[in-house]
Structure formats: structure tokens, C-alpha cells
Write a protein that holds these residues in place. Structure first.
Motif, PDB file in Angstrom:
ATOM      1  N   UNK A  96      -3.633  -1.102   7.244  1.00 33.83           N
ATOM      2  CA  UNK A  96      -4.421  -0.739   6.067  1.00 33.83           C
ATOM      3  C   UNK A  96      -5.330  -1.892   5.653  1.00 33.83           C
ATOM      4  N   UNK A  97      -4.830  -3.111   5.736  1.00 35.51           N
ATOM      5  CA  UNK A  97      -5.656  -4.246   5.322  1.00 35.51           C
ATOM      6  C   UNK A  97      -6.835  -4.433   6.267  1.00 35.51           C
TER       7      UNK A  97
ATOM      8  N   UNK B  52       0.863  -1.178   0.000  1.00 38.01           N
ATOM      9  CA  UNK B  52       0.000   0.000   0.000  1.00 38.01           C
ATOM     10  C   UNK B  52       0.902   1.230   0.000  1.00 38.01           C
ATOM     11  N   UNK B  53       0.900   1.952  -1.092  1.00 40.25           N
ATOM     12  CA  UNK B  53       1.798   3.082  -1.220  1.00 40.25           C
ATOM     13  C   UNK B  53       1.526   4.130  -0.148  1.00 40.25           C
ATOM     14  N   UNK B  54       2.598   4.517   0.557  1.00 44.87           N
ATOM     15  CA  UNK B  54       2.492   5.526   1.592  1.00 44.87           C
ATOM     16  C   UNK B  54       2.100   5.006   2.951  1.00 44.87           C
ATOM     17  N   UNK B  55       1.835   3.700   3.055  1.00 44.60           N
ATOM     18  CA  UNK B  55       1.395   3.127   4.331  1.00 44.60           C
ATOM     19  C   UNK B  55       2.586   2.768   5.212  1.00 44.60           C
ATOM     20  N   UNK B  56       2.465   3.025   6.491  1.00 50.02           N
ATOM     21  CA  UNK B  56       3.489   2.634   7.453  1.00 50.02           C
ATOM     22  C   UNK B  56       3.320   1.167   7.823  1.00 50.02           C
TER      23      UNK B  56
ATOM     24  N   UNK C 208      -1.154 -11.774  -8.191  1.00 50.21           N
ATOM     25  CA  UNK C 208      -0.637 -10.404  -8.153  1.00 50.21           C
ATOM     26  C   UNK C 208       0.707 -10.267  -8.845  1.00 50.21           C
ATOM     27  N   UNK C 209       0.873  -9.131  -9.490  1.00 47.59           N
ATOM     28  CA  UNK C 209       2.161  -8.752 -10.082  1.00 47.59           C
ATOM     29  C   UNK C 209       3.160  -8.519  -8.955  1.00 47.59           C
ATOM     30  N   UNK C 210       4.435  -8.526  -9.300  1.00 47.73           N
ATOM     31  CA  UNK C 210       5.474  -8.339  -8.288  1.00 47.73           C
ATOM     32  C   UNK C 210       5.424  -6.965  -7.634  1.00 47.73           C
ATOM     33  N   UNK C 211       4.721  -5.986  -8.281  1.00 49.82           N
ATOM     34  CA  UNK C 211       4.607  -4.671  -7.663  1.00 49.82           C
ATOM     35  C   UNK C 211       3.640  -4.686  -6.480  1.00 49.82           C
ATOM     36  N   UNK C 212       2.893  -5.786  -6.336  1.00 52.57           N
ATOM     37  CA  UNK C 212       2.035  -5.946  -5.179  1.00 52.57           C
ATOM     38  C   UNK C 212       0.649  -5.354  -5.304  1.00 52.57           C
ATOM     39  N   UNK C 213       0.361  -4.645  -6.396  1.00 54.15           N
ATOM     40  CA  UNK C 213      -0.940  -4.003  -6.536  1.00 54.15           C
ATOM     41  C   UNK C 213      -1.684  -4.415  -7.806  1.00 54.15           C
ATOM     42  N   UNK C 214      -0.972  -4.582  -8.912  1.00 56.23           N
ATOM     43  CA  UNK C 214      -1.617  -4.934 -10.177  1.00 56.23           C
ATOM     44  C   UNK C 214      -1.846  -6.442 -10.259  1.00 56.23           C
ATOM     45  N   UNK C 215      -2.802  -6.827 -11.090  1.00 59.51           N
ATOM     46  CA  UNK C 215      -3.149  -8.233 -11.231  1.00 59.51           C
ATOM     47  C   UNK C 215      -2.427  -8.869 -12.407  1.00 59.51           C
ATOM     48  N   UNK C 216      -2.011 -10.107 -12.212  1.00 57.17           N
ATOM     49  CA  UNK C 216      -1.500 -10.915 -13.312  1.00 57.17           C
ATOM     50  C   UNK C 216      -2.682 -11.486 -14.099  1.00 57.17           C
ATOM     51  N   UNK C 217      -2.385 -12.240 -15.137  1.00 55.36           N
ATOM     52  CA  UNK C 217      -3.442 -12.774 -15.985  1.00 55.36           C
ATOM     53  C   UNK C 217      -4.433 -13.620 -15.201  1.00 55.36           C
ATOM     54  N   UNK C 218      -3.938 -14.431 -14.275  1.00 56.22           N
ATOM     55  CA  UNK C 218      -4.846 -15.251 -13.477  1.00 56.22           C
ATOM     56  C   UNK C 218      -5.774 -14.385 -12.645  1.00 56.22           C
TER      57      UNK C 218
END
Length: 208
Positions: A143-144, A134-138, A179-189
Motif C-alpha cells: 500500500x505504501x 492501513x485498514x484492510x490491507x494485507x 503519529x498516534x498509536x493507532x498509526x493513522x491519526x496525527x499527534x500534536x507535532x
């Protein structure tokens, strides 16, 4: 207000096969940037089931915040009629910067406002997905927890106000193929899971 990040002004459409008879209905899926990528994936891969009697248009915007949703919808209806079905997948980008309670109030007010303006549109709120980052989260855990509470609150609100709340039970952090390695975007699955949940929902609602 959010930084005006790159936004796509084109939609990927997945059209109903000719053999399905009856009136065609329109559905818009509006939200984060991966929404548009999911629509393009659905258009490119012919393996996925189409939406029954429905033409779906996918509108995804990079870095979109909830405060921008009304401007985006106003742009979309400037040259076309509102859809029969509106699915909004948005709100996760606001959790860190705005906070859960403020996001909840904004979403509830917006859904009610859209419903009042677009009286013939059936509105769906697509639940906020988990993220590895989560960008900007401590604290990721904090956040979850807020995300889960927000989803529960919005599910109850949608039930009371006769909106539709859409869950995505197969998109989990425990699945390494989602999830993509960036942790936010989705992979094809992950996109397939997202698409199939929307597809199955519209297949049952859109064929009436």
C-alpha cells in the motif's frame, strides 16, 4: 460508496491579525477527520503563525472517501461563496478499497470538474500521508508503494493542469512524535507540521 461516518458541520477558523492590511481571502481545507482537529489545534494554540491575509476554514470528516467529496463541497457552497483557495487532503482511505489506478482517475476527474465549476478558486491537492497501519490491507509495504506512486502521478498531473501540489516532507514514519498509536491519526507535532506547510503555502499565495 463510503459508510457515512460522523462528519463535523462546523469549522475552526484562524483569523488574520488586525495589523495585516489588505483584502482578506478565504481558504478551505477539506478532508479527513484530522483536518478539523488540526484547525482546532491552530485556533487553540496561539504559538502558530496565522495565514497572511487569509481566513482559513477547516472541514474534516471521519471516514471520508473521494467519492463523497463532491457532495461535501456542494453542502459547503449551499450557504456560502466558494473560497479563493481550496486545499483537499483526501484519497488515503481509498487506496486499499479502490486501488491506486482508480483513485488516480477519480482524483484527476474531480479536480478538473471542481476547477471548471469554481473558476475563481485556486486548487491545491495535499499529498497523501504515510500511515503505520492501513485498514484492510494485507501488506503495508504494498500500500505504501501505491501511495508513493499515486503522489508522484498526481504531482505530475497538477503541474500539467496548473493545480498546486502540496508536499509534507516533515511528516514521516521515522518521527515517533508525529503519529498516534493507532498509526493513522496525527499527534500534536504532526498537526503542527501539517499546519505550517499549509500556512507557509498560503502566506506566499494569499498575499498577492
Amino acid at each position: 460508496m463510503a459508510e457515512k461516518a460522523l462528519a463535523s458541520t462546523t469549522s475552526a477558523q484562524y483569523k488574520t491579525p488586525d495589523e495585516w492590511k489588505g483584502p482578506l481571502r478565504s481558504a478551505w481545507i477539506v478532508g479527513r477527520s484530522f483536518v478539523l482537529r488540526t484547525g482546532r489545534w491552530a485556533e487553540e494554540t496561539k504559538e502558530s503563525p496565522p495565514f497572511r491575509n487569509t481566513i482559513a476554514s477547516w472541514w474534516g470528516y471521519r471516514g471520508l472517501l473521494w467519492a463523497d467529496i463532491h457532495d461535501k463541497l456542494a453542502d459547503l457552497v449551499a450557504y456560502r461563496d466558494p473560497p479563493e483557495f481550496l486545499i483537499i487532503h483526501l484519497g488515503g482511505n481509498d487506496l486499499v478499497s479502490v486501488g491506486r489506478k482508480n483513485v488516480y482517475e477519480e482524483i484527476c476527474a474531480s479536480l478538473s470538474g471542481i476547477s471548471h465549476t469554481w473558476r475563481d478558486t485556486e486548487i491545491y491537492f495535499s499529498s497523501i500521508l504515510p500511515r503505520r497501519k492501513w485498514q484492510g490491507a494485507i501488506s503495508y509495504k504494498t500500500v505504501d508503494i501505491s501511495r508513493r506512486k499515486l503522489n508522484r502521478g498526481l504531482e505530475k498531473y497538477c503541474l500539467v493542469k496548473c493545480f498546486r501540489f502540496m508536499k509534507h516532507p516533515f511528516i514521516t514514519l521515522g518521527d515517533p512524535d508525529v503519529f498516534h498509536k493507532d498509526g493513522t491519526q496525527l499527534l500534536e507535532q504532526g498537526m503542527e507540521y501539517f499546519f505550517r506547510e499549509i500556512s507557509s503555502t498560503l502566506a506566499t499565495r494569499g498575499c498577492k
